[in-house]
Design an enzyme around this catalytic site. Sequence first.
Site, PDB file in Angstrom:
ATOM      1  N   TYR A  27      -8.016  -1.673   1.693  1.00 34.07           N
ATOM      2  CA  TYR A  27      -7.114  -2.404   0.793  1.00 34.07           C
ATOM      3  C   TYR A  27      -7.143  -3.913   1.084  1.00 34.07           C
ATOM      4  CZ  TYR A  27      -2.492  -3.627  -1.219  1.00 34.07           C
ATOM      5  OH  TYR A  27      -1.462  -4.202  -1.913  1.00 34.07           O
ATOM      6  N   LYS A  73      -8.334  -6.953  -1.217  1.00 30.79           N
ATOM      7  CA  LYS A  73      -7.369  -7.998  -1.583  1.00 30.79           C
ATOM      8  C   LYS A  73      -7.846  -9.383  -1.148  1.00 30.79           C
ATOM      9  CE  LYS A  73      -4.017  -5.799  -3.690  1.00 30.79           C
ATOM     10  NZ  LYS A  73      -3.986  -5.886  -5.165  1.00 30.79           N
TER      11      LYS A  73
HETATM   12  N1  LIG Z   1       4.803  -3.930  -3.816  1.00 34.28           N
HETATM   13  C1  LIG Z   1       4.405  -4.888  -2.979  1.00 34.28           C
HETATM   14  O1  LIG Z   1       5.147  -5.390  -2.124  1.00 34.28           O
HETATM   15  C2  LIG Z   1       2.987  -5.386  -3.042  1.00 34.28           C
HETATM   16  C3  LIG Z   1       2.550  -6.233  -2.025  1.00 34.28           C
HETATM   17  C4  LIG Z   1       1.285  -6.747  -2.103  1.00 34.28           C
HETATM   18  C5  LIG Z   1       0.470  -6.438  -3.176  1.00 34.28           C
HETATM   19  N2  LIG Z   1       0.911  -5.601  -4.140  1.00 34.28           N
HETATM   20  C6  LIG Z   1       0.014  -5.320  -5.271  1.00 34.28           C
HETATM   21  O2  LIG Z   1       0.723  -5.434  -6.484  1.00 34.28           O
HETATM   22  C7  LIG Z   1       0.140  -4.576  -7.467  1.00 34.28           C
HETATM   23  C8  LIG Z   1       1.193  -3.699  -8.083  1.00 34.28           C
HETATM   24  O3  LIG Z   1       1.677  -2.821  -7.072  1.00 34.28           O
HETATM   25  P1  LIG Z   1       3.059  -2.047  -7.162  1.00 34.28           P
HETATM   26  O4  LIG Z   1       3.738  -2.259  -5.858  1.00 34.28           O
HETATM   27  O5  LIG Z   1       3.787  -2.401  -8.416  1.00 34.28           O
HETATM   28  O6  LIG Z   1       2.532  -0.538  -7.185  1.00 34.28           O
HETATM   29  P2  LIG Z   1       2.795   0.695  -8.192  1.00 34.28           P
HETATM   30  O7  LIG Z   1       2.142   1.855  -7.585  1.00 34.28           O
HETATM   31  O8  LIG Z   1       4.249   0.766  -8.519  1.00 34.28           O
HETATM   32  O9  LIG Z   1       2.022   0.266  -9.535  1.00 34.28           O
HETATM   33  C9  LIG Z   1       0.644   0.255  -9.641  1.00 34.28           C
HETATM   34  C10 LIG Z   1       0.235   0.750 -11.023  1.00 34.28           C
HETATM   35  O10 LIG Z   1      -1.195   0.694 -11.137  1.00 34.28           O
HETATM   36  C11 LIG Z   1      -1.627   1.814 -11.876  1.00 34.28           C
HETATM   37  N3  LIG Z   1      -3.013   2.152 -11.577  1.00 34.28           N
HETATM   38  C12 LIG Z   1      -3.507   2.606 -10.398  1.00 34.28           C
HETATM   39  N4  LIG Z   1      -4.825   2.820 -10.506  1.00 34.28           N
HETATM   40  C13 LIG Z   1      -5.183   2.501 -11.765  1.00 34.28           C
HETATM   41  C14 LIG Z   1      -6.431   2.498 -12.463  1.00 34.28           C
HETATM   42  N5  LIG Z   1      -7.566   2.892 -11.881  1.00 34.28           N
HETATM   43  N6  LIG Z   1      -6.432   2.086 -13.749  1.00 34.28           N
HETATM   44  C15 LIG Z   1      -5.290   1.706 -14.342  1.00 34.28           C
HETATM   45  N7  LIG Z   1      -4.084   1.681 -13.731  1.00 34.28           N
HETATM   46  C16 LIG Z   1      -4.034   2.078 -12.460  1.00 34.28           C
HETATM   47  C17 LIG Z   1      -0.684   2.936 -11.447  1.00 34.28           C
HETATM   48  O11 LIG Z   1      -0.645   3.955 -12.439  1.00 34.28           O
HETATM   49  C18 LIG Z   1       0.638   2.209 -11.260  1.00 34.28           C
HETATM   50  O12 LIG Z   1       1.477   2.303 -12.386  1.00 34.28           O
HETATM   51  C19 LIG Z   1      -0.971  -3.816  -6.745  1.00 34.28           C
HETATM   52  O13 LIG Z   1      -2.204  -4.455  -6.949  1.00 34.28           O
HETATM   53  C20 LIG Z   1      -0.569  -3.926  -5.292  1.00 34.28           C
HETATM   54  O14 LIG Z   1      -1.655  -3.759  -4.427  1.00 34.28           O
HETATM   55  C21 LIG Z   1       2.147  -5.058  -4.098  1.00 34.28           C
END
Ligand SMILES: NC(=O)c1ccc[n+]([C@@H]2O[C@H](COP(=O)([O-])OP(=O)(O)OC[C@H]3O[C@@H](n4cnc5c(N)ncnc54)[C@H](O)[C@@H]3O)[C@@H](O)[C@H]2O)c1
Length: 334
Positions: A170, A174
Amino acid sequence: MPDLSGKVAIVTGAGRGIGRSHALALARAGAKVVVHDLGAGLAGEGSDPGPAEQVVEEIRGAAGEAATNGENVADFAGAERLVRQAIDEFGRLDILVNNAGILRDRMLVNMTEDEWDAVVAVHLKGHFAPTRHAAAYWRERSKAGEEVRGRVVNTSSPSGVFGNVGQANYGAAKAGIAGFTIIVAQELQRYGVTVNCLAPNARTRMTEETFQMSAPPEGFDPLDPANVSAVVVALCADEAQGITGQVIHVWGGSVNVLRGWSADELLDAGEAGSTGGEAADARPEDPDASGVAGGWEPDALLAELLARFPDGASPPGMLAGMQSAGGRSLQDGG
Ligand SMILES: NC(=O)c1ccc[n+]([C@@H]2O[C@H](COP(=O)([O-])OP(=O)(O)OC[C@H]3O[C@@H](n4cnc5c(N)ncnc54)[C@H](O)[C@@H]3O)[C@@H](O)[C@H]2O)c1
């Protein structure tokens, strides 16, 4: 709130979490939104149109315009269909928010090939594919004489820019997204497209599972995904045309523009005796005829490294990086 009316946005992974919040915020600012989401599980398994449909209903319920798309973001042809849908259905494309993501955390020694491939595909190829097709569209518009105001907002992570144990797949993806941002920003500037990148922190199913964080009973919630979406909307304003290639850490109201891979300790073979002693003695003697010094001999370089880093040198870890950027430990729940 910047006025984004007349603009068309795609948000990938917008059925849940941070992406959902981006889609709602862009719609509130006036944009028409393609709510893209495969509806996958946290590890990328399965699919379900339900989450994207719910977000579209929410947007329409607030008098906005939106449509769903359920392509796999890591499918190159699917990403082209996604971009095409925005143009065919709403007439244009202005904003692409690359946000979809999955997790398959494992210490490196136990990580399987599939855990590596799946995470790198969804994040890294999942950023490349839609951006590539959107960029071709914007280049075409620009070449046709249109004044393009394109926006790409990518999603990195504190894990990628600061490095988190247990997330080699991951975090590498990233970090790749941050690098991708810097290169593509330079390539697309000539077409009027800005490309920026967020390293967000928010309470979603992704972080809740690992950190068991709960929202504060009252008052400001620094881990509300809406805090991240405010940055997206600001970057999408026409006035932000000059801001590109930036990687931005977001923790609540602390929005920190990061400087990655900036030059630090320079060990210059041509510079005489900064540390003296053996290291200086072992340096190549003379600059060549052009006045440029020669390279290091390994033993001299080793001596210099030990002199510069008497206590060793190793990464401080994700928490230290987050704290220096205005964040806190996710373990504390914000
Ligand atoms: N939540 C945090 O604190 C955090 C921190 C750093 C980075 N991020 C990044 O932010 C982004 C959103 O994360 P989140 O926390 O909202 O997670 P989440 O799991 O709530 O949402 C991610 C969404 O991506 C969709 N998804 C996954 N694989 C897919 C694919 N192959 N094609 C289409 N859609 C797909 C899922 O269905 C899901 O709805 C991600 O890239 C995550 O890595 C989040």
